[in-house]
Each structure stands twice: as C-alpha cells, then as structure tokens.
Scaffold this motif. Sequence first.
Motif, short mmCIF file in Angstrom:
data_model
loop_
_atom_site.label_atom_id
_atom_site.label_comp_id
_atom_site.label_asym_id
_atom_site.label_seq_id
_atom_site.Cartn_x
_atom_site.Cartn_y
_atom_site.Cartn_z
N ILE A 115 31.38 62.62 -7.08
CA ILE A 115 32.68 62.39 -6.42
C ILE A 115 32.39 62.21 -4.94
O ILE A 115 31.95 63.15 -4.27
N ASP A 116 32.57 61.01 -4.43
CA ASP A 116 32.41 60.79 -3.00
C ASP A 116 33.81 60.83 -2.39
O ASP A 116 34.67 60.02 -2.73
N GLY A 117 34.00 61.82 -1.50
CA GLY A 117 35.35 62.05 -0.97
C GLY A 117 35.95 63.29 -1.62
O GLY A 117 37.13 63.30 -1.97
N THR A 118 35.14 64.33 -1.77
CA THR A 118 35.62 65.55 -2.45
C THR A 118 36.81 66.17 -1.72
O THR A 118 37.74 66.66 -2.36
N MET A 119 36.81 66.11 -0.39
CA MET A 119 37.94 66.69 0.35
C MET A 119 39.25 65.96 -0.02
O MET A 119 40.29 66.58 -0.23
N TYR A 168 38.73 56.52 5.99
CA TYR A 168 39.23 56.77 4.64
C TYR A 168 38.67 58.05 4.02
O TYR A 168 39.14 58.51 2.99
N GLY A 169 37.60 58.61 4.60
CA GLY A 169 37.08 59.88 4.08
C GLY A 169 36.23 59.75 2.82
O GLY A 169 35.99 60.74 2.13
N SER A 170 35.77 58.54 2.52
CA SER A 170 34.84 58.33 1.40
C SER A 170 33.94 57.17 1.79
O SER A 170 34.40 56.03 1.87
N ALA A 171 32.68 57.47 2.03
CA ALA A 171 31.73 56.43 2.46
C ALA A 171 31.66 55.31 1.42
O ALA A 171 31.60 54.13 1.76
N ALA A 172 31.69 55.69 0.14
CA ALA A 172 31.58 54.68 -0.92
C ALA A 172 32.78 53.72 -0.85
O ALA A 172 32.62 52.50 -0.96
C1 IPD Z 1 31.39 62.68 2.16
C2 IPD Z 1 32.25 61.45 2.34
C3 IPD Z 1 32.73 61.35 3.78
C4 IPD Z 1 31.58 61.34 4.76
C5 IPD Z 1 30.73 62.59 4.55
C6 IPD Z 1 30.22 62.65 3.10
P1 IPD Z 1 31.29 63.94 -0.22
O1 IPD Z 1 30.88 62.76 0.85
O2 IPD Z 1 31.55 60.26 2.02
O3 IPD Z 1 33.46 60.17 3.97
O4 IPD Z 1 32.07 61.32 6.06
O5 IPD Z 1 29.64 62.55 5.42
O6 IPD Z 1 29.45 63.81 2.93
O7 IPD Z 1 30.74 65.23 0.30
O8 IPD Z 1 32.76 63.95 -0.34
O9 IPD Z 1 30.58 63.48 -1.44
#
Ligand code: IPD
Length: 268
Positions: A91-95, A189-193
């Motif tokens: 899960i990318d963007g767990t927050m 957006y809080g998710s790099a993917a």
């Molecule tokens: C995070 C997200 C976020 C980025 C953080 C990552 P995660 O991944 O991609 O956008 O800014 O550096 O760690 O922890 O939610 O898989």
Amino acid sequence: MVTVILHEIDTYAKQWIKEAGERIRESFPKTLNIAAKSNPNDLVTNIDQETEQYFIEKIKGTYPDHKILGEEGYGDRLEKLEGVVWIIDPIDGTMNFIHQQRNFAISIGIYEDGIGKIGIIYDVVHDELYHVLKGHGVFLNDIQLSNLKETSVHESIIALNATWVTENRRLPSDLLAPLVKEARGTRSYGSAALEMVYLASGRIDAYITPRLAPWDFAAGIIMIEELGGVATNLRGGKLDLLNQSSLFVAKPGLHGEILKKYLKNGQW
Ligand code: IPD
Ligand code: CA
Ligand code: CA
C-alpha cells in the motif's frame, strides 16, 4: 528473460494485483490495526502486512527462484539486483489509506538483472490499473497512454510536498521556492506511486521528492521512461534501487530546465 515467460509473469502479476485490490476493498468496513514504524507518522496496518504476505505466497508458489523486495520486510534481504526481482509496495499512501480510504495504490516493479521489465500500479478505489511491459507501451486499463510531450515550468503542475519548502534536513528550504512561484501550480497527493502515474497520464508534469525507498518508485519509473519522460535523483544522477534515494521525474525538456535552473545541477 524469454518473452513467453515475461508475458506469463505479466499475466499473473496483473491477476494478483487485482485480487489484492479486491481484498483491500473488502477490508474497508473492518477495524484496522495501526502501528507506527520509524516515527509516529510512519504508519503500517495489518492490511499492508497481509497484502505483502499475499503477494509473497503467490510469487514464491509459482516462481520459487524469483526474489522479492517488499516494504514490510516479509521478502528477501537483497544486496544486489541479480535474476528476477519483484519490488513491492503493498500500500503506497498508507496515511491516506487510514485517514481517507482513497488516494493510495499497490505498486509492483519487476526487474531482471537490474533492468525494469514490468511495472504495475493499481489505484484500488478508482479501479485504475496502470501497466507497462517494457517496449510494449503503457496502459491505463485498456487505453494506451501517449508519449509525454515537452513543456515549460510556466505551464506545468509540479507535485511537491510542502515539507520541502520549509526547514528540513534534506534540502536548503529556499531551493525550491522559486520553482513553486514560477510553476502554474503545485499538488501533493501523498502517494509516490500515484504521483508517478499522474505524470505518466499527463495529469501533472513533474514530481520532486528528496526521500523515497525503492518500492515507492520501482514500478513508476519504468512507465515514465517508456513514455519518454526522465527519471533521476535530485542531482540528476542514476536512481538506486536498493537504498533510499531522492526522486525527480518529469516530462522531457522540463526535467532539464528544472535541473539546471532550480536544482542547480545538484550544486547545493
Ligand atoms: C509514502 C508515500 C508518500 C511519500 C513517502 C512514502 P508509504 O509511502 O509514497 O507519498 O512521501 O515518502 O514513504 O509509507 O505510504 O508506503
Ligand atoms: Ca510507499
Ligand atoms: Ca507502503
């Protein structure tokens, strides 16, 4: 890798990522177990862990000689990228997953001897599957994405987290302020993917971040390069797929402009 096998791996990977997404959607009504990792804002849930374990079971059961690098640590400990390696962020963007139940994705990059061959990013909530098989184009569900076109800073939307224009440990806080002022707009957006697939699909024009892990960008960079975009670290150098790294991905032309004018060719 023989093409036939590559296509087979690709078919399985797409099937497994869809199944994993279905399991995540089914988890929405249930209570999450949430824990903190390196700091109170670095979160993990039972669903991150179960999703990674699900992939490992499938991959090891079908391809026992493939290696797995996964964020939650259930895979292999790797010192080099030899053979076939699956790089997985369950899960990318767990927050976002915890707070919003949206704006997160599953990301899988498959590499052979360090070369990216397959990238799959699944936006579970919107049922958007982004996919690349190197040399065969990038697709959003069944629609093929066009090559990325050149653009300028003045006409671009840059994905950038506000953290990086405040006091921080990784960058001079005034480095990116001129870029923020001169770009058409910024987003986070809080998710790099997701930020990488938004670049691939033309929704944004560049994404800049000084701190990521290989599972955050392994799949996305294969897509961006396939479409003619550029993927480097913040100093314009090669990305490291085994260690933490900064990431700077952008449309062609724009990458060079930002690197020279705002990132000062890495001289900071
Ligand atoms: C995070 C997200 C976020 C980025 C953080 C990552 P995660 O991944 O991609 O956008 O800014 O550096 O760690 O922890 O939610 O898989
Ligand atoms: Ca991640
Ligand atoms: Ca993650």
